[in-house]
Motif scaffolding. Sequence first.
Motif, PDB file in Angstrom:
ATOM      1  N   HIS A   8       0.845  -1.111   0.058  1.00 61.32           N
ATOM      2  CA  HIS A   8      -0.104   0.092   0.018  1.00 61.32           C
ATOM      3  C   HIS A   8       0.878   1.056   0.227  1.00 61.32           C
ATOM      4  O   HIS A   8       2.038   1.282   0.232  1.00 61.32           O
ATOM      5  N   ARG A   9       0.128   2.367  -0.496  1.00 65.73           N
ATOM      6  CA  ARG A   9       1.150   3.529  -0.253  1.00 65.73           C
ATOM      7  C   ARG A   9       0.423   4.225   0.794  1.00 65.73           C
ATOM      8  O   ARG A   9      -0.567   4.225   1.117  1.00 65.73           O
ATOM      9  N   GLU A  10       1.291   5.445   1.507  1.00 65.62           N
ATOM     10  CA  GLU A  10       0.873   5.854   2.758  1.00 65.62           C
ATOM     11  C   GLU A  10       1.523   7.448   2.557  1.00 65.62           C
ATOM     12  O   GLU A  10       2.569   7.555   1.887  1.00 65.62           O
ATOM     13  N   PHE A  11       0.775   8.364   3.130  1.00 71.07           N
ATOM     14  CA  PHE A  11       1.257   9.804   3.331  1.00 71.07           C
ATOM     15  C   PHE A  11       2.332   9.735   4.387  1.00 71.07           C
ATOM     16  O   PHE A  11       1.905   9.265   5.422  1.00 71.07           O
ATOM     17  N   ILE A  12       3.501  10.287   4.193  1.00 71.25           N
ATOM     18  CA  ILE A  12       4.345  10.542   5.341  1.00 71.25           C
ATOM     19  C   ILE A  12       4.542  12.210   5.480  1.00 71.25           C
ATOM     20  O   ILE A  12       4.895  12.832   4.744  1.00 71.25           O
ATOM     21  N   ILE A  13       3.928  12.569   6.729  1.00 69.73           N
ATOM     22  CA  ILE A  13       3.886  13.817   6.852  1.00 69.73           C
ATOM     23  C   ILE A  13       4.996  14.409   7.993  1.00 69.73           C
ATOM     24  O   ILE A  13       5.163  13.739   8.892  1.00 69.73           O
ATOM     25  N   SER A  14       5.507  15.464   7.637  1.00 71.57           N
ATOM     26  CA  SER A  14       6.561  16.302   8.355  1.00 71.57           C
ATOM     27  C   SER A  14       6.506  17.332   8.761  1.00 71.57           C
ATOM     28  O   SER A  14       5.917  18.273   7.820  1.00 71.57           O
ATOM     29  N   PHE A  15       6.691  17.767  10.012  1.00 73.42           N
ATOM     30  CA  PHE A  15       6.459  19.115  10.404  1.00 73.42           C
ATOM     31  C   PHE A  15       7.882  19.891  10.620  1.00 73.42           C
ATOM     32  O   PHE A  15       8.727  18.831  11.269  1.00 73.42           O
ATOM     33  N   ALA A  16       8.353  20.891  10.657  1.00 79.40           N
ATOM     34  CA  ALA A  16       9.477  21.569  10.909  1.00 79.40           C
ATOM     35  C   ALA A  16       9.729  21.483  12.624  1.00 79.40           C
ATOM     36  O   ALA A  16       8.641  21.282  13.384  1.00 79.40           O
ATOM     37  N   GLU A  17      10.695  21.023  13.250  1.00 76.94           N
ATOM     38  CA  GLU A  17      10.894  20.950  14.643  1.00 76.94           C
ATOM     39  C   GLU A  17      10.431  22.169  15.480  1.00 76.94           C
ATOM     40  O   GLU A  17      10.809  23.322  15.260  1.00 76.94           O
ATOM     41  N   GLY A  18       9.699  22.050  16.242  1.00 73.68           N
ATOM     42  CA  GLY A  18       8.910  22.930  17.235  1.00 73.68           C
ATOM     43  C   GLY A  18       7.830  23.683  16.362  1.00 73.68           C
ATOM     44  O   GLY A  18       7.362  24.376  17.165  1.00 73.68           O
ATOM     45  N   TYR A  19       7.287  23.147  15.447  1.00 75.26           N
ATOM     46  CA  TYR A  19       6.093  23.816  15.172  1.00 75.26           C
ATOM     47  C   TYR A  19       5.058  23.648  15.987  1.00 75.26           C
ATOM     48  O   TYR A  19       4.674  22.532  16.335  1.00 75.26           O
ATOM     49  N   LYS A  37     -12.973   6.452   6.674  1.00 79.10           N
ATOM     50  CA  LYS A  37     -13.520   5.117   7.307  1.00 79.10           C
ATOM     51  C   LYS A  37     -15.150   4.966   7.397  1.00 79.10           C
ATOM     52  O   LYS A  37     -15.497   4.103   7.379  1.00 79.10           O
ATOM     53  N   LYS A  38     -15.579   6.034   7.591  1.00 79.87           N
ATOM     54  CA  LYS A  38     -17.122   6.128   7.691  1.00 79.87           C
ATOM     55  C   LYS A  38     -17.841   5.751   6.201  1.00 79.87           C
ATOM     56  O   LYS A  38     -18.904   5.522   6.193  1.00 79.87           O
ATOM     57  N   GLU A  39     -16.995   6.000   5.073  1.00 79.22           N
ATOM     58  CA  GLU A  39     -17.475   5.528   3.854  1.00 79.22           C
ATOM     59  C   GLU A  39     -17.207   4.152   3.619  1.00 79.22           C
ATOM     60  O   GLU A  39     -17.385   3.343   2.369  1.00 79.22           O
ATOM     61  N   GLY A  40     -16.866   3.449   4.671  1.00 77.32           N
ATOM     62  CA  GLY A  40     -16.309   1.724   4.651  1.00 77.32           C
ATOM     63  C   GLY A  40     -15.257   1.478   3.866  1.00 77.32           C
ATOM     64  O   GLY A  40     -14.954   0.285   3.582  1.00 77.32           O
ATOM     65  N   LYS A  41     -14.194   2.521   3.754  1.00 79.85           N
ATOM     66  CA  LYS A  41     -12.987   2.417   3.050  1.00 79.85           C
ATOM     67  C   LYS A  41     -11.937   2.223   4.370  1.00 79.85           C
ATOM     68  O   LYS A  41     -12.127   2.691   5.433  1.00 79.85           O
ATOM     69  N   SER A  42     -10.570   1.861   4.102  1.00 84.60           N
ATOM     70  CA  SER A  42      -9.712   1.675   4.924  1.00 84.60           C
ATOM     71  C   SER A  42      -8.308   2.431   4.275  1.00 84.60           C
ATOM     72  O   SER A  42      -8.308   2.557   2.838  1.00 84.60           O
ATOM     73  N   VAL A  43      -7.308   2.657   5.032  1.00 80.80           N
ATOM     74  CA  VAL A  43      -6.063   3.133   4.368  1.00 80.80           C
ATOM     75  C   VAL A  43      -5.468   2.457   3.413  1.00 80.80           C
ATOM     76  O   VAL A  43      -4.709   2.779   2.792  1.00 80.80           O
ATOM     77  N   TYR A  44      -5.836   0.976   3.424  1.00 82.41           N
ATOM     78  CA  TYR A  44      -5.229   0.188   2.466  1.00 82.41           C
ATOM     79  C   TYR A  44      -6.209   0.107   1.200  1.00 82.41           C
ATOM     80  O   TYR A  44      -5.854  -0.725   0.421  1.00 82.41           O
ATOM     81  N   THR A  45      -7.235   0.794   1.167  1.00 81.58           N
ATOM     82  CA  THR A  45      -8.078   1.022  -0.096  1.00 81.58           C
ATOM     83  C   THR A  45      -6.932   1.480  -1.307  1.00 81.58           C
ATOM     84  O   THR A  45      -6.446   2.236  -1.035  1.00 81.58           O
ATOM     85  N   PRO A  46      -6.829   0.762  -2.268  1.00 83.67           N
ATOM     86  CA  PRO A  46      -5.909   0.944  -3.400  1.00 83.67           C
ATOM     87  C   PRO A  46      -6.255   2.553  -3.733  1.00 83.67           C
ATOM     88  O   PRO A  46      -4.885   3.112  -4.296  1.00 83.67           O
ATOM     89  N   THR A  47      -7.198   3.250  -3.734  1.00 86.41           N
ATOM     90  CA  THR A  47      -7.213   4.663  -4.063  1.00 86.41           C
ATOM     91  C   THR A  47      -7.284   5.580  -2.896  1.00 86.41           C
ATOM     92  O   THR A  47      -7.590   6.529  -3.050  1.00 86.41           O
TER      93      THR A  47
END
Length: 72
Positions: A8-19, A37-47
């Motif tokens: 699966h693909r995932e978002f990798i979120i980064s903040f500046a230190e101390g933000y 998730k309320k739409e019945g989907k998960s983070v593993y959904t291909p889209t």
Amino acid sequence: MKARIPKHREFIISFAEGYDKADECWDKLQEIMDAYKKEGKSVYTPTFIEDNEDKVKALQESYEFTYTIEER
């Protein structure tokens, strides 16, 4: 026993230190996931990325973070 974990693909979120608004932004990101998730989907959904990238970009305009998309 074997278990197959789907790639699966995932978002990798980064903040500046101390933000100082990182926690607030994480809450907004969690709201995006909860609505998905309320739409019945998960983070593993291909889209998952395509379905949510515009929302993440909109948050990026309000909060100072960068993100990449990684395949796991």
